[in-house]
Design an enzyme around this catalytic site. Structure first.
Site, PDB file in Angstrom:
ATOM      1  CD1 TRP A 338      10.484  78.138  15.158  1.00 16.87           C
ATOM      2  CD2 TRP A 338       9.516  76.203  15.663  1.00 16.87           C
ATOM      3  NE1 TRP A 338      10.125  77.543  13.976  1.00 16.87           N
ATOM      4  CE2 TRP A 338       9.518  76.347  14.256  1.00 16.87           C
ATOM      5  CE3 TRP A 338       8.955  75.051  16.211  1.00 16.87           C
ATOM      6  CZ2 TRP A 338       8.982  75.390  13.402  1.00 16.87           C
ATOM      7  CZ3 TRP A 338       8.407  74.096  15.367  1.00 16.87           C
ATOM      8  CH2 TRP A 338       8.437  74.267  13.981  1.00 16.87           C
ATOM      9  CG  HIS A 339       7.249  73.741  19.330  1.00 17.90           C
ATOM     10  ND1 HIS A 339       8.598  73.712  19.590  1.00 17.90           N
ATOM     11  CD2 HIS A 339       6.971  72.633  18.586  1.00 17.90           C
ATOM     12  CE1 HIS A 339       9.121  72.623  19.036  1.00 17.90           C
ATOM     13  NE2 HIS A 339       8.171  71.963  18.412  1.00 17.90           N
ATOM     14  N   GLY A 340       5.254  77.929  20.020  1.00 18.09           N
ATOM     15  CA  GLY A 340       4.094  78.732  20.332  1.00 18.09           C
ATOM     16  C   GLY A 340       4.393  79.820  21.335  1.00 18.09           C
ATOM     17  CG  PHE A 495       3.342  74.331  16.394  1.00 22.75           C
ATOM     18  CD1 PHE A 495       2.695  75.028  17.386  1.00 22.75           C
ATOM     19  CD2 PHE A 495       3.468  72.952  16.489  1.00 22.75           C
ATOM     20  CE1 PHE A 495       2.190  74.359  18.488  1.00 22.75           C
ATOM     21  CE2 PHE A 495       2.961  72.279  17.602  1.00 22.75           C
ATOM     22  CZ  PHE A 495       2.323  72.978  18.590  1.00 22.75           C
TER      23      PHE A 495
END
Length: 495
Positions: A338-340, A495
């Site tokens: 989800w962060h990257g 993000f």
């Protein structure tokens, strides 16, 4: 429009001034008919939509249409779920919503990552690769898609009723204080606030202003100064001695906390001055005794979302220990992605899942140490958790896996003799002193935002204490003006 910019300060002042005028008029008409009350609420909602749209459009007005599309589809799906009684049809509507939101998120955030990995395994992408490279990630897409998904799932579960007003639902996704980097809010907590008329006299203006100043101090005086040694260390990972690499890594650990929690403070303060409460997102996470506790203190809105909409639907801890461990790994790996879109984020999530799984396996030992030896528990578990979390920031911060491995090796083996510039070291030590003092004060007086708000309400009834509070505000403003570093974008904006 960055929260730490003069443009946002002007935008917030203008929006608050106009908003307070609307809120004051609405509160005076509050005793009138229900119809007029709903009309007044609708006017305020449309005003906030206008200003939130302007806020987002300053970055890229084209992608504002993407957010509107997500909101429109999920609003209509919510209405369809509310009107349908057949389980098959309801599942179909849910799948339409999930396909729409997740396909948009995957296309903009993960398509280049997927294409590069296909090239790495030998698949010829030809001219398609240049198309993926030209994709620009819309600001805040990870946050507003998660919010919209949670709304549809809650309606599908019949936890909430479907929203009947599209402007209300659009504001739920578009609300500018938390639009770009959270915290992630749920429909069940935010939509009821939208439906109520704000009362100007009830707005906690002093506390909201305090949170904004606190956030600016964390960002401009602490995080942006800590960014200098951390950036230098990660750029010269092969040239620095272990001491310098440790300072650079600790700098990043404190930087990302001050940066992201500072953003959240500004978002919460801005929302409070408009009459809305956003969920708490940080609760001194570096004082956690274990990874389970860490994820109840760090990015609380994301960890809560992952628990409610991913971990529990997978079975949570209701089945065997093996299934529970599997669920922990899946949730944390997806939380990392989800962060990257990179293998580094996947490794970061996997490692957090590993620590959570080990903690789950030895939970009885953890609980026994906390109950029987609380002092030893604090002395050992808090530093261990902090340093383990800090070391795991290496893949999170590094541009690639090679840099992560070099940095990890350099912490424990002397590969070079160069040191950080003296000024950068002083940046770290001065910032560390501020953070340490802040945590001591926070631990003694303000464990939660609710406690701080109650303290400010008490101060409001005492003119002497209120004058002292104003004096403290003035000192913080002076410190921000005198010691602000060069303004940098917030870490979580990407993000």
């Amino acid at each position: 429009m960055l929260f730490n910019s003069s443009l946002y300060a002007l935008f917030l002042c203008v929006s608050l001034l106009v908003y307070w005028i609307f809120a004051g008029i609405a509160s005076k008409l509050r005793q009138n008919t229900v119809q007029k009350k709903s009309i007044n609420t609708a006017i305020i909602v449309r005003f906030l939509i206008l200003f939130s749209g302007l806020f987002y459009a300053t970055w890229n007005p084209v992608y504002l249409g993407l957010l509107v599309w997500v909101s429109l589809v999920d609003f209509l799906v919510g209405r369809a779920l509310s009107n349908s009684r057949f389980s098959g049809a309801r599942k179909a509507f849910l799948l339409i919503s999930l396909f729409n939101s997740l396909s948009i998120l995957i296309w903009f955030k993960y398509s280049l990552f997927i294409a590069n990995n296909l090239v790495d395994i030998g698949l010829n992408m030809g001219s398609y690769l240049s198309i993926f490279k030209s994709i620009v990630l819309p600001v805040g897409i990870s946050f507003y898609t998660f919010q919209s998904i949670s709304y549809v799932v809650d309606v599908y579960r019949r936890d909430i009723e479907a929203e009947v007003s599209y402007p209300n639902y659009l504001l739920f996704l578009l609300f500018f204080p938390q639009l770009v980097a959270g915290p992630i809010v749920t429909a069940k907590s935010f939509l009821p606030q939208i439906r109520k008329n704000p009362v100007f006299s009830d707005l906690p203006l002093a506390f909201g202003f305090f949170l904004i100043l606190l956030g600016l101090f964390k960002k401009l005086v602490l995080a942006d100064h800590l960014a200098l040694p951390s950036e230098y260390a990660f750029q010269h990972v092969k040239d620095l001695d272990p001491r310098s690499l440790w300072i650079g890594l600790l700098s990043y650990s404190f930087q990302i906390y001050c940066d992201f929690s500072g953003y959240t403070d500004i978002a919460q303060g801005s929302a409070l001055m408009l009459g809305y409460h956003l969920p708490e997102n940080f609760r001194m996470p570096y004082l956690s005794r274990g990874f389970s506790e860490f994820w109840t203190r760090w990015h609380i809105s994301l960890s809560t979302w992952l628990k409610d909409y991913l971990y529990i639907p997978l079975g949570g801890n209701r089945r065997s220990k093996l299934v529970t461990i599997r669920n922990l790994f899946l949730v944390m790996i997806l939380g990392g992605l989800w962060h990257g879109a990179s293998w580094n984020f996947l490794i970061w999530g996997f490692c957090h899942g590993l620590f959570l799984a080990l903690e789950r396996c030895f939970r009885s030992l953890f609980n026994w140490s906390r109950l029987a030896l609380p002092f030893v528990s604090n002395v050992f578990l808090v530093p261990f958790t902090f340093f383990a979390v800090t070391i795991l920031w290496i893949p999170f911060r590094s541009p690639n896996l090679e840099t992560s491995l070099w940095y990890l090796q350099g912490l424990f083996m002397k590969n070079a003799d160069f040191s950080l510039p003296y000024g950068y070291e002083m940046n770290f030590f001065y910032s560390f002193i501020f953070i340490l003092v802040g945590h001591i004060i926070g631990k003694k007086m303000f464990n939660t935002n609710e406690q701080m708000l109650n303290t400010f309400k008490k101060l409001a009834f005492s003119k002497g204490k209120l004058g002292f509070l104003g004096f403290c505000y003035a000192i913080v403003i002076v410190l921000i003006v005198l010691y602000s570093a060069e303004g940098l974008p917030f870490v979580y904006f990407v993000f």
